[in-house]
Enzyme design. Structure first.
Site, mmCIF file in Angstrom:
data_model
loop_
_atom_site.group_PDB
_atom_site.id
_atom_site.type_symbol
_atom_site.label_atom_id
_atom_site.label_comp_id
_atom_site.label_asym_id
_atom_site.label_seq_id
_atom_site.Cartn_x
_atom_site.Cartn_y
_atom_site.Cartn_z
ATOM 1 N N TYR A 75 -51.476 23.855 -71.495
ATOM 2 C CA TYR A 75 -52.283 25.082 -71.112
ATOM 3 C C TYR A 75 -51.534 25.789 -70.050
ATOM 4 O O TYR A 75 -51.428 27.090 -70.041
ATOM 5 C CB TYR A 75 -53.445 24.455 -70.226
ATOM 6 C CG TYR A 75 -54.539 23.867 -71.015
ATOM 7 C CD1 TYR A 75 -55.538 24.494 -71.941
ATOM 8 C CD2 TYR A 75 -54.641 22.213 -71.177
ATOM 9 C CE1 TYR A 75 -56.568 23.612 -72.785
ATOM 10 C CE2 TYR A 75 -55.644 21.629 -71.936
ATOM 11 C CZ TYR A 75 -56.438 22.481 -72.695
ATOM 12 O OH TYR A 75 -57.233 21.934 -73.705
ATOM 13 N N ASN A 100 -63.293 29.220 -77.911
ATOM 14 C CA ASN A 100 -62.905 29.677 -79.082
ATOM 15 C C ASN A 100 -64.021 29.561 -80.320
ATOM 16 O O ASN A 100 -64.190 28.232 -80.574
ATOM 17 C CB ASN A 100 -61.553 29.246 -79.557
ATOM 18 C CG ASN A 100 -60.966 29.367 -80.975
ATOM 19 O OD1 ASN A 100 -61.347 30.437 -81.483
ATOM 20 N ND2 ASN A 100 -60.296 28.502 -81.569
ATOM 21 N N CYS A 154 -56.705 26.292 -81.653
ATOM 22 C CA CYS A 154 -56.990 25.601 -80.137
ATOM 23 C C CYS A 154 -56.494 24.106 -80.266
ATOM 24 O O CYS A 154 -56.376 23.718 -79.106
ATOM 25 C CB CYS A 154 -58.286 25.909 -79.669
ATOM 26 S SG CYS A 154 -59.589 25.406 -80.709
ATOM 27 N N HIS A 155 -56.565 23.679 -81.668
ATOM 28 C CA HIS A 155 -55.905 22.256 -81.475
ATOM 29 C C HIS A 155 -54.599 21.970 -80.823
ATOM 30 O O HIS A 155 -54.181 20.691 -80.971
ATOM 31 C CB HIS A 155 -56.172 21.611 -82.879
ATOM 32 C CG HIS A 155 -55.539 22.266 -83.946
ATOM 33 N ND1 HIS A 155 -56.187 23.619 -84.688
ATOM 34 C CD2 HIS A 155 -54.500 22.130 -84.667
ATOM 35 C CE1 HIS A 155 -55.087 24.106 -85.502
ATOM 36 N NE2 HIS A 155 -54.171 23.033 -85.573
#
Length: 171
Positions: A109, A132, A140-141
């Site tokens: 992040y 998302n 996003c994974h």
């Protein structure tokens, strides 16, 4: 309140279970989520588009083909799909940065916050990542915890691990 917008909902089988794909009349993807998370997807759609009329069907042939190629090991197959994320300017910057993470790689992040020029916005990046609505296509994974561990994923950590392995190893 905005006027109702007509979008199409299709169900596509995948190795990770059925996927819900929401497109418009032009085939632009507005949402993609796992079928067992349909309430979440519908909530995110309302947040992005206001009142939405989701009709079953639609022309999702190119999206289906890209998903099949992706799950068969072509990590780049989803890169060419047109998407409409909606969201705030900040969220869109995070989602764009997610799409820039190379296949088979991950970012924390904090690294994602730095990539968008907001190094102190780590928590806000996490919130945008969690909001998302276009799973897998907006990857996003590929975001992990600062210590390298797999952290929250709306589709579940087992799916996240599977997707990362697919992109890393081609399964």
């Amino acid at each position: 309140m905005r006027n109702a917008r007509e979008l199409w909902l299709d169900r596509v089988e995948s190795p990770l279970g059925p996927l819900l794909v929401v497109t418009d009349a032009k085939g632009v993807v507005h949402a993609l989520d796992f079928a067992d998370y349909e309430p979440r997807m519908r909530r995110l759609m309302r947040l992005r588009h206001g009142t939405v009329d989701l009709s079953e069907g639609g022309e999702t042939g190119p999206v289906r083909a890209a998903l099949e190629a992706y799950f068969a090991g072509d990590a780049t197959a989803l890169d060419r799909l047109p998407i409409e994320t909606g969201g705030t300017e900040f969220q869109r910057s995070v989602w764009l940065a997610l799409r820039a993470i190379p296949h088979g790689q991950t970012r924390t992040y904090g690294q994602l916050a730095e990539a968008i020029g907001r190094p102190t916005a780590v928590r806000a990046v996490g919130l945008a990542n969690g909001a998302n609505a276009i799973a897998v296509i907006v990857p996003c994974h590929r975001v992990i915890g600062r210590d390298g561990t797999l952290t929250g994923y709306a589709g579940g950590l087992a799916r996240k691990q599977w997707l990362l392995a697919l992109e890393r190893d081609g399964r």
